[in-house]
Design a protein around this motif. Structure first.
Motif, PDB file in Angstrom:
ATOM      1  N   HIS A  54      -6.449   4.550  -2.569  1.00 58.16           N
ATOM      2  CA  HIS A  54      -5.204   5.309  -2.734  1.00 58.16           C
ATOM      3  C   HIS A  54      -4.237   4.901  -1.638  1.00 58.16           C
ATOM      4  CE1 HIS A  54      -3.342   9.608  -3.307  1.00 58.16           C
ATOM      5  NE2 HIS A  54      -2.415   8.672  -3.199  1.00 58.16           N
ATOM      6  N   HIS A  95      -0.140   3.266  -1.129  1.00 57.84           N
ATOM      7  CA  HIS A  95       1.112   3.017  -1.849  1.00 57.84           C
ATOM      8  C   HIS A  95       1.906   1.856  -1.286  1.00 57.84           C
ATOM      9  CE1 HIS A  95       0.562   6.599  -4.170  1.00 57.84           C
ATOM     10  NE2 HIS A  95       0.369   7.304  -3.086  1.00 57.84           N
ATOM     11  N   GLN A 110       6.859  11.566  -2.295  1.00 56.91           N
ATOM     12  CA  GLN A 110       5.784  12.535  -2.481  1.00 56.91           C
ATOM     13  C   GLN A 110       6.281  13.960  -2.679  1.00 56.91           C
ATOM     14  OE1 GLN A 110       1.982  12.081  -2.085  1.00 56.91           O
ATOM     15  NE2 GLN A 110       2.855  10.455  -3.283  1.00 56.91           N
ATOM     16  N   HIS A 130      -2.125   9.451 -10.575  1.00 54.06           N
ATOM     17  CA  HIS A 130      -1.502  10.013  -9.376  1.00 54.06           C
ATOM     18  C   HIS A 130      -0.396  10.967  -9.819  1.00 54.06           C
ATOM     19  CE1 HIS A 130       0.785  10.369  -5.685  1.00 54.06           C
ATOM     20  NE2 HIS A 130      -0.190   9.780  -5.038  1.00 54.06           N
ATOM     21  N   HIS A 139      -6.237  12.662  -4.814  1.00 49.74           N
ATOM     22  CA  HIS A 139      -6.326  13.940  -4.090  1.00 49.74           C
ATOM     23  C   HIS A 139      -7.553  14.760  -4.526  1.00 49.74           C
ATOM     24  CE1 HIS A 139      -1.828  13.146  -4.661  1.00 49.74           C
ATOM     25  NE2 HIS A 139      -2.141  12.666  -3.488  1.00 49.74           N
ATOM     26  N   ASP A 154      -3.982   7.777   0.875  1.00 51.96           N
ATOM     27  CA  ASP A 154      -2.582   8.071   0.541  1.00 51.96           C
ATOM     28  C   ASP A 154      -1.615   7.343   1.466  1.00 51.96           C
ATOM     29  OD1 ASP A 154      -0.675   9.120  -1.113  1.00 51.96           O
ATOM     30  OD2 ASP A 154      -1.213  11.214  -0.754  1.00 51.96           O
TER      31      ASP A 154
HETATM   32 ZN   LIG Z   1      -0.415   9.154  -3.075  1.00 51.22          ZN
END
Ligand SMILES: [Zn+2]
Length: 365
Positions: free
Chosen positions: A54, A56, A73, A202, A256, A324
């Motif tokens: 995960h 980005h 986000q 996501h 998540h 993340d």
């Molecule tokens: Zn994310």
């Protein structure tokens, strides 16, 4: 999270990518730089490969084509995002003891027309592929797809996997107000199933206007509550509408930790028992929890106890590491897994990288 307003800078790596985040340049610089390279992660004295599923990035050329900020986000304030140099990105990976990061681009193109969507996805996927080819030891990537045109998305996925070498697809938790379980998306699910690739879901915060309105105010609730809720809704529809029965071979990985669903999934088993008139007979075919246990989730649940519980609900073999990045939710993702109680060494190895590599078709180092 500080609500800094920072701007896109083209500090792209070799193939026109930036590692994006709100205020991440400052956050990353505050971390100690990796001076001596990676400190290897050992399980039972043996080095393992760690994988972050995960992570980005954005492609500046695509951002320019869309004439809008890269997806963020969930701030109501349309934050622009900061770019980050490759060396800095690698230094943080080394500090976090991440051997390989799997890049994805948060969708912000689900409302554009077919011609523009075609071009944006082409630019993004070709950029991702070129970048990953140049840094194959540290990066892999999920394809982006124009899911508002499911037939096109299916073609894009096939091209991305078979020709460009991407490892699956990253999609939102809904598509311009449509649920992922809508039959219009069946061609995409069929393609993902036949290719045998993983689909990383996501959430897109504030994807539902009514909900977004309720989540306004202090605390960025569109993100902290909206994101896990969006994932919970998306996965629940895929279960309850029979999508996962129709495409039993799908490999879905939810961001998540799967949002709120795995931690309260047993209620889903009791709904149709308590209110049978509200449920179509035979849909889904099995108890909803059976489907929850069949999907994959990242480890972004913040505490060892939360991860222990996720393992108890879905099994260690269904969890992959996720940071993340570049959003600074976590500093020590590997230590988080190692600190989780009750895990066997094989569980640790699976969560830290082995399961991800199997899902992605990547050989270990
Ligand atoms: Zn994310």
């Amino acid at each position: 999270m500080p609500n800094r307003r920072v701007f896109l800078k083209d500090v792209a790596g070799a193939a026109g990518l930036v590692f994006v985040g709100c205020g991440i340049a400052e956050a990353a610089q505050s971390r100690p730089a990796a001076r001596a390279g990676r400190r290897p992660v050992l399980v039972r004295g043996r080095r393992i490969t760690t994988v972050d599923m995960h992570a980005h990035c954005a492609v500046p050329r695509a951002v320019e084509m869309l004439k809008r900020p890269a997806a963020n986000q969930g701030s109501d304030d349309p934050l622009m995002l900061a770019g980050q140099a490759l060396a800095q990105r690698l230094a943080v990976m080394d500090t976090q003891r991440i051997d390989m990061a799997v890049l994805s681009i948060n969708p912000n193109w689900y409302d554009v027309d077919r011609d523009l969507a075609t071009e944006v996805i082409r630019v993004q996927n070709e950029s991702l592929a070129a970048f990953c080819a140049a840094h194959a030891d540290r990066f892999a990537a999920f394809a982006s797809v124009a899911l508002q045109f499911p037939d096109l998305a299916a073609q894009q996925l096939e091209h991305a996997v078979k020709t460009l070498g991407l490892r699956g697809a990253a999609i939102g938790g809904s598509v311009a107000g449509k649920e992922l379980a809508d039959p219009m998306f069946h061609p995409f699910w069929a393609k993902a199933e036949s290719l045998g690739v993983v689909v990383f879901i996501h959430p897109q915060p504030a994807a539902t206007p009514d909900l977004a309105r309720r989540l306004r105010g202090n605390g960025l609730l569109t993100n902290v509550i909206g994101n896990p809720l969006e994932t919970t809704i998306a996965l629940s529809h895929l279960i309850f509408e029979g999508t996962l029965d129709r495409f039993p071979g799908l490999k879905i990985c939810a961001a998540h930790g799967g949002g709120y669903l795995p931690s309260y999934m047993n209620r889903s088993d009791h709904g149709c028992v308590t209110f049978p008139a509200q449920c179509q007979a035979g849909v889904p075919k099995e108890h909803p929890t059976a489907y929850v246990k069949r999907m994959f989730y990242d480890s972004l649940v913040f505490t060892p106890e939360a991860l222990r519980h996720l393992v108890a609900e879905v099994g260690a073999g269904r969890i992959v590491m996720g940071t993340d990045y570049p959003y600074p939710w976590v500093d020590a993702p590997v230590d988080h897994v190692l600190a989780t109680p009750g895990l066997a060494d094989a569980d640790r190895e699976a969560i830290l990288g082995k399961t991800a590599m199997q899902l992605l078709g990547i050989a270990g180092t």
